[in-house]
Scaffold this motif. Structure first.
Motif, PDB file in Angstrom:
ATOM      1  N   LYS A 616       0.848  -1.192   0.000  1.00 15.81           N
ATOM      2  CA  LYS A 616       0.000   0.000   0.000  1.00 15.81           C
ATOM      3  C   LYS A 616       0.882   1.241   0.000  1.00 15.81           C
ATOM      4  N   THR A 617       0.457   2.205  -0.819  1.00 15.08           N
ATOM      5  CA  THR A 617       1.129   3.495  -0.850  1.00 15.08           C
ATOM      6  C   THR A 617       0.497   4.427   0.174  1.00 15.08           C
ATOM      7  N   GLY A 618       1.204   5.484   0.509  1.00 18.66           N
ATOM      8  CA  GLY A 618       0.671   6.455   1.448  1.00 18.66           C
ATOM      9  C   GLY A 618       1.361   7.794   1.308  1.00 18.66           C
ATOM     10  N   THR A 619       0.622   8.837   1.603  1.00 25.07           N
ATOM     11  CA  THR A 619       1.170  10.191   1.547  1.00 25.07           C
ATOM     12  C   THR A 619       0.717  10.969   2.761  1.00 25.07           C
ATOM     13  N   ALA A 620       1.647  11.634   3.423  1.00 27.34           N
ATOM     14  CA  ALA A 620       1.309  12.450   4.585  1.00 27.34           C
ATOM     15  C   ALA A 620       0.681  13.762   4.138  1.00 27.34           C
ATOM     16  N   GLU A 621       0.019  14.430   5.064  1.00 26.56           N
ATOM     17  CA  GLU A 621      -0.611  15.711   4.769  1.00 26.56           C
ATOM     18  C   GLU A 621       0.433  16.701   4.270  1.00 26.56           C
ATOM     19  N   GLU A 622       0.058  17.444   3.237  1.00 30.79           N
ATOM     20  CA  GLU A 622       0.927  18.425   2.591  1.00 30.79           C
ATOM     21  C   GLU A 622       2.172  17.779   1.991  1.00 30.79           C
ATOM     22  N   ASP A 623       2.065  16.488   1.712  1.00 32.05           N
ATOM     23  CA  ASP A 623       3.144  15.759   1.037  1.00 32.05           C
ATOM     24  C   ASP A 623       4.491  15.883   1.753  1.00 32.05           C
ATOM     25  N   THR A 624       4.463  15.856   3.087  1.00 30.47           N
ATOM     26  CA  THR A 624       5.718  15.900   3.836  1.00 30.47           C
ATOM     27  C   THR A 624       6.378  14.527   3.921  1.00 30.47           C
ATOM     28  N   ALA A 625       5.656  13.476   3.541  1.00 25.07           N
ATOM     29  CA  ALA A 625       6.238  12.129   3.539  1.00 25.07           C
ATOM     30  C   ALA A 625       5.492  11.267   2.547  1.00 25.07           C
ATOM     31  N   ALA A 626       6.222  10.372   1.914  1.00 26.28           N
ATOM     32  CA  ALA A 626       5.633   9.416   0.978  1.00 26.28           C
ATOM     33  C   ALA A 626       6.084   8.027   1.399  1.00 26.28           C
ATOM     34  N   TRP A 627       5.127   7.083   1.443  1.00 24.39           N
ATOM     35  CA  TRP A 627       5.384   5.755   1.983  1.00 24.39           C
ATOM     36  C   TRP A 627       5.053   4.657   0.977  1.00 24.39           C
ATOM     37  N   PHE A 628       5.775   3.559   1.109  1.00 25.55           N
ATOM     38  CA  PHE A 628       5.313   2.304   0.522  1.00 25.55           C
ATOM     39  C   PHE A 628       5.576   1.208   1.543  1.00 25.55           C
ATOM     40  N   ALA A 629       4.490   0.518   1.907  1.00 29.96           N
ATOM     41  CA  ALA A 629       4.572  -0.594   2.862  1.00 29.96           C
ATOM     42  C   ALA A 629       4.099  -1.842   2.142  1.00 29.96           C
ATOM     43  N   GLY A 630       4.938  -2.861   2.132  1.00 35.71           N
ATOM     44  CA  GLY A 630       4.550  -4.057   1.410  1.00 35.71           C
ATOM     45  C   GLY A 630       5.249  -5.296   1.909  1.00 35.71           C
TER      46      GLY A 630
END
Length: 807
Positions: A616-630
């Motif tokens: 799953k992808t993820g993005t923090a508010e205001e694009d302060t962090a971008a994630w991929f958890a798998g």
């Protein structure tokens, strides 16, 4: 005859005075002294009148008499005896000096190779039993062959060494191993008379209080071997990159030879001294043969063991500092060692980290993130990366990435808890829905095929009506009616916020903590917004939770430390326990929809791993962090790219970083994940997911079209917002199917449009390897945007508008 009267004794001497005859006076004493033979008086007179010894003259006057010599010897003996008694009484065994007891905490990979040392002194104490017998004999052959039979002080050797030094035969040592140990451990290296006197008396006392084995052990742990290595264990690592227990006889003999001249005999740094070093090595081995510690045949078979290259000082640069920090936090948090005890040093800590995995993770981050930064791009200076990887079956942490360099960025990005996890939290909402057998507001079971309203800024509806929360979708895209599986692929906020309300925010929170998210995670608040990931769990926390999903819902706390010892004693570690956090069906059904994210959703870049994967992808508010958890069936990994101002420490957006307009989880994080996973599992057999899905996941009831109750499809407000909620005239379940629907799978939308009903009757949810929802009409896996087997894939909007293709 004379007329003078005679004396009575017959002497003819006349009475009265007569003149003295000088010649007669001189002769008289001689006659008297001679006396008659046998006269006692004569003997006494002879003794009294014996001639005096003539006085010595010339050079003989400078020589002492035998009486003086004897007296002097007796005086010296008395002084020495008194001095010895006084010295023995006055000189006590002092505490060990600080440098002799200083050690490092040594951190090791699982295979025993060194990660880091966190102390200034490179020393690691070991037990004598850990040193091979041949290595012990080599040291004795080099330094003191009679150690076990001799006294603490060899006076004869001391005098011999002093004489050889004075006569120009070279500076030699006459100290026993006991004396050398006293010098190393209790005193210092200064060459003074006072130090030698103290050494003498302490050695004698120590020999009475400690066994030879204890003294020899202390000597091996305090001696300097060069290359900043104090003690034979540190020396074994410095010269041969192995523990002392693995040293060969030849290697042990070389280390023993170093004791005589550590720097000079290092044949790597001083190749010109190789002949001298080899000669000393031969001397050691020859001594072993002479003492019957080595047979001539064994000696002949040995070759000179050239040591390895000199390794630079093992500081905390690069990933070392982050790993040390994480390990120390783990030890303290799990009550294995407290901070003060750990600070005493001397601990040997073997971690669960695999060097191959660690190197692969660093290389993946460098290739996909750090190599794309530029000093000319202001946004790139804010880029931070955190990563963690766990074996789902064991909970062992296999790799950690804390940042570009611990000496430059001190905060560990793998363990920090101040960045929002974003949409990587959404799978926990769905897992909770399945685990709790939750239903929508109108009573339909929540499954991968349950249809929700994905309209942008749709007001979340609770049992009592609008909740006042209307989240926006990414880029303000409206999706209209959309099944959960597709909503997961596209990470639709409107759907998951409503789902969290349907399940119950408190239940969602409980499920998340059961999976592995710490209960004290900031902003883990039980409200509908929990679904969008405002909580700030760490990368390592998220990896543990995803590992639980990969392990079919069985959770156990992650493990970062495999073994801890100090001075040869093992420190007990807590036993790891596991429990079924959620049902296997709940975890596996979540895996099924996360596979779809990788196969055709926002995480397609993860396909580069070449393995069956879910994520799953993820993005923090205001694009302060971008994630991929798998995860794959045998490896769970989370990668996060974060933005932080290097000066102020404030969170910054990632807009413009890495030469891109914006950074999202499907970009650099997923690409890093794919490269790392491929490398980490290289050579391992490919495993497919073995899933046990929730029953009935392919039998989802179609929603009615005449209501916009939560959990149903219907007509959204023309311009929905938090202040303008959707029209929800009823939250009761429909009493009849919608009459206007004329095509299976299609529900009525605004005039002139069709909506996607979302029944994927032909979808493949059984865990097949291609993970395609290959229904009769193409299924959810198709790239044409169709989300059901027989529908048209059209969403609300102008006639014929097709759903956006997946990212």
């Amino acid at each position: 005859m004379s007329d003078e009267p005679q004396q009575q004794n017959g002497d003819p001497t006349p009475q009265g005075w007569t003149p003295r005859d000088p010649s007669a006076d001189a002769a008289a004493p001689a006659e008297q002294s001679a006396g008659a033979p046998g006269d006692p008086g004569a003997k006494k007179q002879k003794k009294q009148k014996k001639a005096k010894r003539p006085k010595r003259t010339g050079w003989r006057r400078a020589l002492p008499t035998w009486r003086m010599v004897l007296g002097g010897i007796l005086l010296i003996a008395l002084v020495l005896a008194g001095g010895f008694i006084a010295g023995y009484q006055l000189v006590d065994i002092p505490p060990a000096n600080a440098s002799a007891t200083a050690q490092s905490n040594v951190y090791l990979y699982k295979d025993g190779s060194v990660i880091a040392r966190d102390g200034e002194v490179n020393r690691e104490n070991i037990r004598l039993a850990q040193v091979p017998r041949t290595v012990q004999h080599a040291v004795l052959a080099a330094e003191d062959r009679d150690f076990y039979s001799e006294r603490a002080v060899d006076v004869k050797a001391m005098f011999r060494a002093g004489w050889n030094t004075l006569t120009g035969k070279g500076r030699q040592g006459g100290s026993t191993i006991t004396q050398q140990y006293v010098k190393n451990y209790y005193l210092g290296q200064e060459q003074t008379v006072v130090r030698k006197i103290k050494e003498f008396f302490i050695s004698i006392k120590l020999n009475r209080e400690e066994s030879k084995g204890q003294i020899f052990e202390g000597y091996l742990n305090t001696s300097y071997f060069g290359r900043n290595a104090y003690g034979i264990q540190a020396a074994a690592q410095a010269y041969y990159s192995k523990d002392v227990g693995d040293l060969t006889t030849a290697e042990g003999a070389y280390l023993a030879a170093l004791l005589n001249a550590p720097s000079a005999y290092d044949v790597v740094t001083h190749p010109e001294n190789r002949p001298a070093a080899v000669a000393r090595w031969n001397y050691v081995l020859g001594g072993m043969v002479k003492e019957d510690w080595l047979t001539p045949g064994e000696r002949a078979a040995l070759a000179f063991p050239v040591p390895g290259p000199v390794k630079p000082a093992n500081s905390l640069s690069g990933q070392r500092g982050y790993i040390v920090q994480a390990v120390e936090d783990y030890l303290v948090r799990n009550d294995i060692l407290d901070e003060k005890t750990l600070a005493t040093r001397g601990y040997r800590i073997t971690t669960t980290l695999e060097k191959k995995n660690q190197d692969a993770l660093v290389e993946a981050v460098d290739a996909n993130v750090m190599s794309k930064t530029s000093t000319r791009n202001k946004a790139d200076r804010n880029v931070r990366v955190g990563g963690a990887s766990i074996d789902p079956a064991t909970g062992r942490v296999l790799a950690l990435y804390g940042g570009i360099d611990y000496t430059e960025q001190y905060v560990n990005n793998a363990t920090r808890r101040d960045y929002q996890v974003g949409s990587t939290f959404k799978p926990f909402v769905f897992t909770s829905a399945v685990a709790n057998r939750s239903t929508t507001q109108d009573g339909r079971r929540i499954t991968p095929d349950t249809v929700y309203d994905g309209t942008n800024k749709r007001m979340v509806q609770g049992p009592g009506g609008p909740t006042g929360y209307a989240p926006a979708n990414e880029d303000d895209v409206s999706y209209g009616p959309i099944p959960v599986r597709t909503a997961t692929d596209k990470s639709v906020n409107a759907v998951y916020a409503q789902m969290a309300e349907d399940v119950g925010p408190e239940k969602v929170r409980t499920t998340a903590t059961d999976l592995g998210i710490p209960e004290d995670t900031p902003d883990l608040t039980a409200s509908p917004s929990i679904a969008l990931g405002p909580s700030t769990a760490s990368v390592l926390d998220m990896t543990e939770a995803y590992a639980t999903l990969a392990n079919h819902g069985e959770h156990g706390a992650h493990t970062l430390v495999d073994h801890v010892t100090k001075d040869g004693e093992t420190i007990k570690l807590p036993d790891r326990t596991t429990e079924q956090a959620v049902s296997r069906e709940a975890a596996d059904t979540t895996t099924s929809i996360l596979r779809s994210v990788v196969d055709g959703g926002t995480g397609t870049a993860a396909q580069g791993a070449g393995r069956p994967a879910a994520g799953k992808t993820g993005t923090a508010e205001e694009d302060t962090a971008a994630w991929f958890a798998g995860y794959t069936p045998d490896l769970a990994t989370v990668i996060a790219v974060m933005g932080q101002d290097p000066t102020t420490g404030a969170h910054e957006s990632l807009y413009g970083a890495l030469g891109q307009r914006r950074i999202n989880g499907g970009g650099a994080p997923a690409q890093t994940w794919a490269q790392y996973t491929k490398a980490a599992l290289l050579g391992a057999p490919v495993k497919s997911f073995d899933l046990e899905l929730e029953s009935g996941t392919d039998e989802t009831q179609l929603p009615s079209a005449d209501t916009t109750a939560p959990g149903r499809t219907g007509r959204p407000s023309p311009s929905p917002s938090a202040a303008s909620p959707l029209d929800t005239p009823s939250s009761l379940p429909p009493t009849a199917p919608p009459a206007p629907a004329t095509t299976p799978g299609i529900t009525e939308g605004p005039a002139g449009t069709t909506g996607n009903g979302g029944t994927d009757t032909g979808g493949d949810d059984a865990g097949d390897t291609d993970d395609a929802d290959d229904g009769a009409g193409g299924g959810a896996g198709d790239n044409d945007g169709r989300d059901n087997g027989s529908g048209t894939g059209l969403l609300e909007g102008s006639p014929g508008t097709r759903a956006p293709t997946r990212r």
